[in-house]
Design a protein around this motif. Structure first.
Motif, PDB file in Angstrom:
ATOM      1  N   VAL A  56      -0.048  -0.781   2.757  1.00 29.51           N
ATOM      2  CA  VAL A  56      -0.463  -1.677   1.678  1.00 29.51           C
ATOM      3  C   VAL A  56      -1.984  -1.822   1.645  1.00 29.51           C
ATOM      4  CG1 VAL A  56      -0.340  -4.058   0.832  1.00 29.51           C
ATOM      5  CG2 VAL A  56       1.722  -2.924   1.645  1.00 29.51           C
ATOM      6  N   TYR A  94       4.605   2.951  -0.905  1.00 29.81           N
ATOM      7  CA  TYR A  94       3.440   2.191  -1.358  1.00 29.81           C
ATOM      8  C   TYR A  94       2.277   3.151  -1.583  1.00 29.81           C
ATOM      9  CZ  TYR A  94       5.971  -2.101  -0.986  1.00 29.81           C
ATOM     10  OH  TYR A  94       6.903  -3.099  -1.212  1.00 29.81           O
ATOM     11  N   HIS A 145       1.380 -10.116  -7.097  1.00 35.18           N
ATOM     12  CA  HIS A 145       2.343 -10.030  -6.004  1.00 35.18           C
ATOM     13  C   HIS A 145       2.991  -8.654  -6.070  1.00 35.18           C
ATOM     14  CE1 HIS A 145       4.925 -11.684  -2.903  1.00 35.18           C
ATOM     15  NE2 HIS A 145       5.940 -11.060  -3.492  1.00 35.18           N
ATOM     16  N   LEU A 146       2.784  -7.853  -5.038  1.00 33.70           N
ATOM     17  CA  LEU A 146       3.233  -6.468  -5.075  1.00 33.70           C
ATOM     18  C   LEU A 146       4.761  -6.383  -5.170  1.00 33.70           C
ATOM     19  CD1 LEU A 146       0.880  -4.802  -2.456  1.00 33.70           C
ATOM     20  CD2 LEU A 146       0.882  -4.434  -4.938  1.00 33.70           C
ATOM     21  N   ARG A 190       8.543  -4.536  -4.795  1.00 31.05           N
ATOM     22  CA  ARG A 190       9.152  -3.648  -3.809  1.00 31.05           C
ATOM     23  C   ARG A 190       9.095  -2.220  -4.345  1.00 31.05           C
ATOM     24  NH1 ARG A 190      12.554  -6.564  -0.139  1.00 31.05           N
ATOM     25  NH2 ARG A 190      13.078  -4.538   0.772  1.00 31.05           N
ATOM     26  N   THR A 218      -1.135  -9.357  -3.338  1.00 32.25           N
ATOM     27  CA  THR A 218      -0.600 -10.309  -2.381  1.00 32.25           C
ATOM     28  C   THR A 218       0.851  -9.984  -2.063  1.00 32.25           C
ATOM     29  OG1 THR A 218      -0.193 -12.668  -1.939  1.00 32.25           O
ATOM     30  CG2 THR A 218       0.063 -11.947  -4.196  1.00 32.25           C
ATOM     31  N   LEU A 219       1.281 -10.349  -0.875  1.00 28.03           N
ATOM     32  CA  LEU A 219       2.665 -10.157  -0.453  1.00 28.03           C
ATOM     33  C   LEU A 219       2.936 -11.061   0.732  1.00 28.03           C
ATOM     34  CD1 LEU A 219       3.130  -6.998   1.743  1.00 28.03           C
ATOM     35  CD2 LEU A 219       0.889  -7.826   1.064  1.00 28.03           C
ATOM     36  N   SER A 220       4.220 -11.209   1.060  1.00 24.72           N
ATOM     37  CA  SER A 220       4.626 -11.997   2.217  1.00 24.72           C
ATOM     38  C   SER A 220       5.266 -11.075   3.242  1.00 24.72           C
ATOM     39  CB  SER A 220       5.622 -13.082   1.803  1.00 24.72           C
ATOM     40  OG  SER A 220       6.163 -13.715   2.944  1.00 24.72           O
ATOM     41  N   THR A 275       3.545 -11.868 -11.005  1.00 22.61           N
ATOM     42  CA  THR A 275       4.394 -10.781 -10.538  1.00 22.61           C
ATOM     43  C   THR A 275       4.274  -9.589 -11.483  1.00 22.61           C
ATOM     44  OG1 THR A 275       6.318 -11.480 -11.808  1.00 22.61           O
ATOM     45  CG2 THR A 275       6.011 -12.491  -9.631  1.00 22.61           C
ATOM     46  N   ALA A 318      11.387 -10.153   2.597  1.00 20.28           N
ATOM     47  CA  ALA A 318      10.450  -9.543   1.661  1.00 20.28           C
ATOM     48  C   ALA A 318       9.996  -8.153   2.103  1.00 20.28           C
ATOM     49  CB  ALA A 318       9.228 -10.447   1.490  1.00 20.28           C
TER      50      ALA A 318
END
Length: 293
Positions: free
Chosen positions: A156, A112, A105-106, A108, A133-135, A87, A140
């Motif tokens: 993104v 962006y 993990h990008l 918030r 990476t992100l969800s 992170t 999220a």
């Protein structure tokens, strides 16, 4: 007459009785002659993987997250095709990735854009990671993008391209539906479909971990999601997520193997989800996959 009767009874008592035949209990000498070698032993139900060919699975890349408490026990087990996720708060752990690649993990962001990201993560740390990476789980995403993440994913994707990163997108099972409610449907895709995320991703991770204990459901989801995703983006890789959360961790390495082996030649990778406080299950699976020597 009485004397004769007494003599007859005496003679009967004197005659020897025939020997009593006692049934012989089964023994080694009574086994069928066709049997060769030692007697078969009952299967060890705790280790069914011993009888499974894991080679096709062992060729697949593995991805997982690390934190300061788990990086030392997990990163050294991984190989060059594998990926660790860090992170923005612990991106410095990328220096301990060993042979593995790094995925950031990008965080918030209000927007962006390159400037917004560099305000949170220094360029030197970004340089350590080959992936973003992100969800696209609802919690999220920015609230406005929850119904349809496509515009968000477009931003993104532009950000990843600016920094020369590949993009990994994780999508929960509930997003892999069409307007008719068919999981992995290729027609009439709902806005925000997990399959549609393949348009923007280099790797699409199907968050199927809750169905690992139901191999039929697990296989059904993956076997529909992968061709549907590749119909949108032929270059996208599709990985399956396995594992469990902190409060519902009743899975086992054997459950993972049972679910994954039938799909070994149909997947592009495996992502392990595990409780941050207990990496044991992840470590056991990584070792089973032939990592760590």
């Amino acid at each position: 007459m009485l004397a004769v009767l007494v003599l007859t009874l005496s003679a009967c008592r004197a005659m020897p009785r025939p020997p009593r035949v006692t049934p012989v209990p089964p023994s080694a000498e009574l086994r069928p002659t066709a049997q060769v070698g030692p007697s078969p032993q009952p299967a060890d139900e705790s280790t069914p993987t011993a009888a499974v060919d894991l080679t096709p699975l062992q060729h697949l890349p593995i991805g997982l997250a690390v934190n300061p408490a788990t990086v030392a026990g997990l990163a050294p087990l991984l190989q060059a095709q594998d990926i660790i996720k860090v992170t923005a708060a612990n991106v410095g752990l990328a220096a301990q990735a060993g042979q593995a690649q790094c995925a950031l993990h990008l965080p918030r962001l209000d927007a962006y854009t390159p400037d917004e990201l560099l305000a949170v993560v220094p360029q030197a740390d970004l340089d350590r990671c080959a992936f973003f990476t992100l969800s696209i789980e609802a919690h999220a995403l920015p609230e406005a993008d929850v119904p349809d993440p496509s515009a968000f994913l477009g931003r993104v994707r532009t950000l990843a391209d600016h920094f020369g990163k590949k993009l990994m997108v994780a999508a929960p099972a509930y997003r892999f539906v069409d307007n008719l409610g068919n999981i992995g449907g290729r027609r009439n895709l709902k806005p925000g479909s997990g399959v549609d995320a393949a348009r923007y991703a280099d790797i699409l991770i199907v968050e199927a971990q809750k169905s690992v204990d139901d191999p039929a459901s697990f296989a059904s989801l993956l076997r529909q999601a992968r061709p549907a995703a590749q119909a949108i983006n032929p270059a996208v890789q599709v990985w399956a997520m396995i594992g469990c959360a902190e409060d519902r961790c009743s899975d086992s390495v054997d459950a993972f193997v049972t679910a994954l082996v039938p799909l070994a030649t149909e997947l592009d990778g495996i992502w392990i989800f595990y409780p941050p406080a207990d990496p044991t299950l992840a470590q056991d699976f990584v070792k089973l996959m032939g990592r760590g020597g």
